[in-house]
Scaffold this active site. Structure first.
Site, PDB file in Angstrom:
ATOM      1  N   LYS A  14       0.828  -1.221   0.000  1.00 42.99           N
ATOM      2  CA  LYS A  14       0.000   0.000   0.000  1.00 42.99           C
ATOM      3  C   LYS A  14       0.863   1.273   0.000  1.00 42.99           C
ATOM      4  O   LYS A  14       0.603   2.192  -0.760  1.00 42.99           O
ATOM      5  CB  LYS A  14      -0.929   0.036   1.233  1.00 42.99           C
ATOM      6  CG  LYS A  14      -1.913  -1.116   1.305  1.00 42.99           C
ATOM      7  CD  LYS A  14      -2.893  -0.946   2.451  1.00 42.99           C
ATOM      8  CE  LYS A  14      -2.268  -1.031   3.842  1.00 42.99           C
ATOM      9  NZ  LYS A  14      -1.773  -2.380   4.212  1.00 42.99           N
ATOM     10  N   ARG A 128      11.574  -6.056   5.089  1.00 47.81           N
ATOM     11  CA  ARG A 128      11.440  -4.634   5.411  1.00 47.81           C
ATOM     12  C   ARG A 128      11.975  -4.361   6.823  1.00 47.81           C
ATOM     13  O   ARG A 128      12.594  -3.338   7.079  1.00 47.81           O
ATOM     14  CB  ARG A 128       9.976  -4.204   5.307  1.00 47.81           C
ATOM     15  CG  ARG A 128       9.773  -2.717   5.553  1.00 47.81           C
ATOM     16  CD  ARG A 128       8.355  -2.268   5.307  1.00 47.81           C
ATOM     17  NE  ARG A 128       7.482  -2.563   6.437  1.00 47.81           N
ATOM     18  CZ  ARG A 128       6.176  -2.325   6.463  1.00 47.81           C
ATOM     19  NH1 ARG A 128       5.582  -1.827   5.397  1.00 47.81           N
ATOM     20  NH2 ARG A 128       5.451  -2.604   7.513  1.00 47.81           N
ATOM     21  N   ARG A 145      -0.428  -9.266  13.154  1.00 45.67           N
ATOM     22  CA  ARG A 145      -1.053  -8.234  12.300  1.00 45.67           C
ATOM     23  C   ARG A 145      -1.816  -8.872  11.144  1.00 45.67           C
ATOM     24  O   ARG A 145      -2.893  -8.389  10.766  1.00 45.67           O
ATOM     25  CB  ARG A 145       0.027  -7.282  11.754  1.00 45.67           C
ATOM     26  CG  ARG A 145       0.519  -6.288  12.801  1.00 45.67           C
ATOM     27  CD  ARG A 145       1.911  -5.763  12.489  1.00 45.67           C
ATOM     28  NE  ARG A 145       2.005  -4.995  11.281  1.00 45.67           N
ATOM     29  CZ  ARG A 145       3.135  -4.847  10.579  1.00 45.67           C
ATOM     30  NH1 ARG A 145       4.250  -5.424  10.987  1.00 45.67           N
ATOM     31  NH2 ARG A 145       3.144  -4.117   9.498  1.00 45.67           N
TER      32      ARG A 145
HETATM   33  P1  AMP Z   1       0.435   0.595   8.926  1.00 45.25           P
HETATM   34  O1  AMP Z   1       1.572   1.539   8.824  1.00 45.25           O
HETATM   35  O2  AMP Z   1      -0.747   0.988   8.074  1.00 45.25           O
HETATM   36  O3  AMP Z   1       0.857  -0.834   8.711  1.00 45.25           O
HETATM   37  O4  AMP Z   1      -0.092   0.680  10.436  1.00 45.25           O
HETATM   38  C1  AMP Z   1       0.733   0.307  11.535  1.00 45.25           C
HETATM   39  C2  AMP Z   1      -0.123   0.093  12.764  1.00 45.25           C
HETATM   40  O5  AMP Z   1      -0.807   1.307  13.101  1.00 45.25           O
HETATM   41  C3  AMP Z   1      -1.228  -0.946  12.644  1.00 45.25           C
HETATM   42  O6  AMP Z   1      -0.758  -2.263  12.877  1.00 45.25           O
HETATM   43  C4  AMP Z   1      -2.207  -0.479  13.724  1.00 45.25           C
HETATM   44  O7  AMP Z   1      -1.751  -0.826  15.014  1.00 45.25           O
HETATM   45  C5  AMP Z   1      -2.112   1.027  13.598  1.00 45.25           C
HETATM   46  N1  AMP Z   1      -3.096   1.545  12.625  1.00 45.25           N
HETATM   47  C6  AMP Z   1      -2.824   2.167  11.438  1.00 45.25           C
HETATM   48  N2  AMP Z   1      -3.957   2.501  10.803  1.00 45.25           N
HETATM   49  C7  AMP Z   1      -4.971   2.083  11.595  1.00 45.25           C
HETATM   50  C8  AMP Z   1      -6.392   2.113  11.479  1.00 45.25           C
HETATM   51  N3  AMP Z   1      -6.999   2.639  10.402  1.00 45.25           N
HETATM   52  N4  AMP Z   1      -7.130   1.570  12.509  1.00 45.25           N
HETATM   53  C9  AMP Z   1      -6.540   1.046  13.585  1.00 45.25           C
HETATM   54  N5  AMP Z   1      -5.218   0.965  13.754  1.00 45.25           N
HETATM   55  C10 AMP Z   1      -4.424   1.481  12.772  1.00 45.25           C
END
Ligand code: AMP
Length: 190
Positions: A14, A128, A145
């Protein structure tokens, strides 16, 4: 204005594809993960709260995220489009986004679902982790996750199928080929 949701499990690309979309189309980028990591770095109350969830591989509560997203959205001015990256991650968030956009006479135009097999996700995230320094890019948290994605986030797919804006994208192969498929989908709704 074009509202694009880029969706998929952790490690589906993404962030990488969002950067390419921004470069080509000049849209604004809202990554809830990036916002949270900045809050953690700045040691804000929100950051402190979010850190405990992120480090465990769990989702930050909907209310906190929706509030944060709404503020970010309100701060954007004069943009042709927005890419929502890492949001919505629950059906509750998807409903909240619809309401927020409705207030502006808008809606999500397309939801791009990057499809990648589980083992490929794990391999990518471990790789990563060697350079990202992210506290959640270790095997135990990665698996958590991906499981959380399956239980709490994957149901968002059905929401957008019903909305009629769902577009599956093969997220494996060359980065530029994946981007080509994304551009086709974006251009078809522009
Ligand atoms: P990401 O960088 O999108 O992989 O997000 C890293 C972490 O941030 C996730 O594993 C969640 O703990 C938190 N997080 C990011 N976006 C969200 C969201 N929309 N809702 C809930 N937690 C989020």
């Amino acid at each position: 204005m074009l509202n694009i949701v880029i969706f998929g499990p952790p490690g589906s690309g993404k962030g990488t594809q969002s950067e390419k979309i921004i470069e080509k189309y000049g849209f604004a980028h809202i990554s809830t993960g990036d916002i949270l990591r900045n809050e953690i770095k700045a040691e804000t109350d929100l950051g402190k709260k979010a850190k405990s969830f992120i480090d465990k591989g769990e989702l930050v509560p909907d209310e906190t995220i929706i509030d944060m997203l709404e503020k970010k959205l309100e701060s954007l001015e004069n943009v042709d489009g927005v890419i929502f990256d890492g949001f919505p991650r629950t059906v509750e968030q998807a409903k909240a986004l619809k309401k927020m956009l409705q207030k502006r006479g808008e809606d999500v135009n397309v939801m791009l679902n990057l499809e990648v097999k589980r083992q490929e996700l794990i391999d990518r995230l471990l790789k990563r982790g060697q350079v990202s320094g992210r506290s959640d890019d270790n095997l135990e948290t990665i698996e958590k996750r991906i499981n959380v994605y399956g239980e709490q986030t994957a149901p968002v797919i059905d929401f957008y199928k019903e909305e009629g804006t769902y577009r599956p994208i093969t997220g494996e192969g060359e980065i530029d080929d994946i981007f080509g498929r994304i551009c086709e989908a974006i251009d078809s709704v522009k």
